[in-house]
Design an enzyme around this catalytic site. Structure first.
Site, mmCIF file in Angstrom:
data_model
loop_
_atom_site.group_PDB
_atom_site.id
_atom_site.type_symbol
_atom_site.label_atom_id
_atom_site.label_comp_id
_atom_site.label_asym_id
_atom_site.label_seq_id
_atom_site.Cartn_x
_atom_site.Cartn_y
_atom_site.Cartn_z
ATOM 1 N N ASN A 65 -13.256 1.559 70.696
ATOM 2 C CA ASN A 65 -11.964 1.383 71.368
ATOM 3 C C ASN A 65 -12.078 0.236 72.372
ATOM 4 O O ASN A 65 -12.769 0.360 73.384
ATOM 5 C CB ASN A 65 -11.598 2.690 72.077
ATOM 6 C CG ASN A 65 -10.253 2.639 72.767
ATOM 7 O OD1 ASN A 65 -9.667 1.566 72.940
ATOM 8 N ND2 ASN A 65 -9.755 3.796 73.165
ATOM 9 N N CYS A 112 -4.436 0.802 77.050
ATOM 10 C CA CYS A 112 -4.574 0.565 75.605
ATOM 11 C C CYS A 112 -3.275 0.118 74.946
ATOM 12 O O CYS A 112 -3.298 -0.390 73.823
ATOM 13 C CB CYS A 112 -5.103 1.820 74.921
ATOM 14 S SG CYS A 112 -6.723 2.304 75.536
ATOM 15 N N HIS A 148 -3.590 0.824 67.362
ATOM 16 C CA HIS A 148 -4.643 0.858 68.376
ATOM 17 C C HIS A 148 -5.814 1.661 67.811
ATOM 18 O O HIS A 148 -5.623 2.693 67.170
ATOM 19 C CB HIS A 148 -4.121 1.514 69.648
ATOM 20 C CG HIS A 148 -5.196 1.777 70.655
ATOM 21 N ND1 HIS A 148 -6.101 0.807 71.040
ATOM 22 C CD2 HIS A 148 -5.521 2.896 71.350
ATOM 23 C CE1 HIS A 148 -6.920 1.332 71.923
ATOM 24 N NE2 HIS A 148 -6.597 2.596 72.132
HETATM 25 O O1 UT7 Z 1 -7.362 4.713 73.915
HETATM 26 C C1 UT7 Z 1 -6.634 5.611 74.665
HETATM 27 C C2 UT7 Z 1 -6.395 6.799 73.901
HETATM 28 N N1 UT7 Z 1 -7.621 7.565 73.785
HETATM 29 C C3 UT7 Z 1 -7.697 8.393 72.809
HETATM 30 O O2 UT7 Z 1 -6.805 8.432 72.005
HETATM 31 C C4 UT7 Z 1 -8.860 9.337 72.732
HETATM 32 C C5 UT7 Z 1 -8.367 10.671 72.283
HETATM 33 N N2 UT7 Z 1 -9.354 11.696 72.184
HETATM 34 C C6 UT7 Z 1 -10.361 11.689 71.280
HETATM 35 O O3 UT7 Z 1 -10.518 10.743 70.556
HETATM 36 C C7 UT7 Z 1 -11.214 12.920 71.160
HETATM 37 O O4 UT7 Z 1 -10.629 13.966 71.911
HETATM 38 C C8 UT7 Z 1 -12.671 12.709 71.628
HETATM 39 C C9 UT7 Z 1 -13.406 11.822 70.642
HETATM 40 C C10 UT7 Z 1 -12.696 12.080 73.001
HETATM 41 C C11 UT7 Z 1 -13.403 14.042 71.690
HETATM 42 O O5 UT7 Z 1 -13.343 14.700 70.429
HETATM 43 P P1 UT7 Z 1 -12.899 16.240 70.333
HETATM 44 O O6 UT7 Z 1 -13.011 16.624 68.941
HETATM 45 O O7 UT7 Z 1 -11.549 16.346 70.992
HETATM 46 O O8 UT7 Z 1 -14.032 16.952 71.167
HETATM 47 P P2 UT7 Z 1 -13.918 17.829 72.486
HETATM 48 O O9 UT7 Z 1 -13.550 16.976 73.658
HETATM 49 O O10 UT7 Z 1 -13.064 18.998 72.205
HETATM 50 O O11 UT7 Z 1 -15.422 18.290 72.645
HETATM 51 C C12 UT7 Z 1 -16.025 19.148 71.682
HETATM 52 C C13 UT7 Z 1 -17.476 19.376 72.106
HETATM 53 C C14 UT7 Z 1 -17.619 19.786 73.553
HETATM 54 O O12 UT7 Z 1 -18.651 20.754 73.643
HETATM 55 P P3 UT7 Z 1 -18.287 22.295 73.809
HETATM 56 O O13 UT7 Z 1 -17.477 22.406 75.071
HETATM 57 O O14 UT7 Z 1 -17.504 22.646 72.585
HETATM 58 O O15 UT7 Z 1 -19.624 22.932 73.890
HETATM 59 C C15 UT7 Z 1 -18.075 18.518 74.237
HETATM 60 O O16 UT7 Z 1 -18.844 18.762 75.371
HETATM 61 O O17 UT7 Z 1 -18.219 18.154 71.954
HETATM 62 C C16 UT7 Z 1 -18.923 17.886 73.159
HETATM 63 N N3 UT7 Z 1 -19.071 16.446 73.299
HETATM 64 C C17 UT7 Z 1 -20.090 15.771 72.777
HETATM 65 N N4 UT7 Z 1 -21.164 16.143 72.061
HETATM 66 C C18 UT7 Z 1 -22.031 15.199 71.665
HETATM 67 C C19 UT7 Z 1 -18.242 15.596 73.924
HETATM 68 N N5 UT7 Z 1 -18.702 14.339 73.823
HETATM 69 C C20 UT7 Z 1 -19.852 14.423 73.111
HETATM 70 C C21 UT7 Z 1 -20.786 13.465 72.678
HETATM 71 N N6 UT7 Z 1 -21.839 13.894 71.949
HETATM 72 N N7 UT7 Z 1 -20.649 12.161 72.940
#
Ligand code: UT7
Length: 338
Positions: free
Chosen positions: A295, A114, A265
């Site tokens: 993204n 990225c 980005h």
């Molecule tokens: O481009 C390169 C750089 N990339 C980035 O900068 C991405 C950085 N990270 C992010 O943008 C975020 O961390 C994400 C969007 C990927 C995830 O958001 P988050 O608020 O950090 O969520 P999380 O990973 O902590 O997940 C929270 C919950 C989890 O469930 P539990 O364990 O709390 O029960 C996940 O399983 O959300 C769940 N989850 C989803 N639920 C519905 C994860 N993906 C999904 C989904 N739909 N698509």
């Protein structure tokens, strides 16, 4: 006198096919509301079968060349930032070179995921400043959809396909507002000239495991799929991106208020908001396309840049702060007087 790299023009291309959050919710266990709340993404563009990264890159490149008002024969270097090349080799940049009808100059790909476009600007600027190239076509292009695990809801909802390009040219006189053309960084007039004022690149290979593809020619002989520890990457993104903004400003003796537009980005709206908050910059000065493009990895910064140039927000003389972070981890910035 060291030449200045001026960005003469830009262009972009998005595949026609738009995939909504609702459509994804039919494939994996997710909802439109979850995706919007956690990322700000409402849709993404996805390439058709048989439509390659090079096809997207060529379309964006042609638009950038036209916008820059140059001839293809003027280009003596093509740099293409991508993580999703058409083939393991040769470089996708050479396919673009051939499609544009160029038979001179050089072409190569850059891999910084990225951050690829920022690594590309820095490389193009170095080639121009050293006199090795005069006119560089720099492209960020991705068909990221091809390396997604479409059963992994934690990654497949985040990415999209697209391409953006700029034409950068050596200018002995990048001066806007009657600036001092000969000024070096830190000297009076340096910051008022058109072109790239500075670039700063970073990487930390110890953080490889936070964001990677679980395949490759030398390891598995497969292409592999994207794997990410999202929460950890998020934390590093906000910290590192705020730091590179300050690093760029300090290197040029500028203040946060001097920035006209941040062109970041586009990974997550919450990262854009958190970084802006950390820097005390109003959200209105941050160009945002993640809601519509998702993204697009190396393509996201030039896609956002092109959108804001073509809709008239970015104007001649504006100070732009481009920044990105991605797998590696890699991150970087470019400060550009438009
Ligand atoms: O481009 C390169 C750089 N990339 C980035 O900068 C991405 C950085 N990270 C992010 O943008 C975020 O961390 C994400 C969007 C990927 C995830 O958001 P988050 O608020 O950090 O969520 P999380 O990973 O902590 O997940 C929270 C919950 C989890 O469930 P539990 O364990 O709390 O029960 C996940 O399983 O959300 C769940 N989850 C989803 N639920 C519905 C994860 N993906 C999904 C989904 N739909 N698509």
């Amino acid at each position: 006198m060291t030449p200045r790299s001026v960005i003469l023009g830009c262009g972009s291309y998005l595949p026609d096919r738009v995939v909504s959050n609702e459509e994804l919710a039919q494939r994996v266990d997710t909802t439109h509301d979850w995706i919007v709340e956690r990322t700000g993404i409402t849709q993404r563009h996805i390439a058709e079968d048989g439509q390659y990264t090079s096809d997207l890159a060529i379309a964006a490149a042609e638009r950038a060349v036209e916008h820059a008002g140059i001839e293809v024969d003027d280009i003596d270097l093509v740099i293409l930032a991508t993580t999703t090349p058409d083939q393991t080799f040769p470089s996708t940049a050479t396919k673009v070179q051939a499609a544009l009808g160029m038979s001179n100059g050089a072409a190569f790909d850059i891999q910084a995921v990225c951050s690829g476009f920022l690594y590309g600007i820095s490389t193009a600027d170095a080639f121009i400043k050293s006199g090795q190239a005069k006119t560089v076509l720099l492209i960020g292009a991705e068909t990221f959809s091809r390396i997604l695990d479409w059963e992994d809801r934690t990654t497949c909802v985040l990415f999209g396909d697209g391409a953006g390009a700029v034409v950068m040219q050596a200018s002995a006189n990048g001066a806007a507002h009657g600036a001092n053309e000969d000024a070096e960084p830190g000297q009076a007039g340096h910051n008022q000239e058109r072109g790239v004022l500075s670039t700063h690149l970073h990487s930390d290979g110890k953080l490889n495991d936070l964001l990677y593809v679980d395949g490759g020619p030398s390891s598995t002989q497969t292409v592999g799929h994207v794997r990410m520890v999202g929460r950890e990457v998020f934390r590093h993104a906000v910290t590192n991106l705020a730091a590179v903004v300050d690093e760029a400003l300090e290197a040029n003796g500028l203040e946060r208020d001097d920035i006209s537009w941040v062109v970041p980005h586009q990974a997550n709206k919450r990262i854009l908001d958190s970084t802006a908050r950390k820097l005390g910059l109003p959200a209105e000065r941050v160009i945002t396309t993640v809601d519509r493009h998702a993204n697009t990895s190396a393509a996201s910064v030039p896609l956002a840049l092109d959108a804001a140039v073509k809709d008239g927000r970015i104007k001649r003389g504006d100070l732009l702060l481009l920044e990105a972070m991605g797998g590696g981890l890699t991150w970087g910035s470019a400060l550009v007087r438009w």
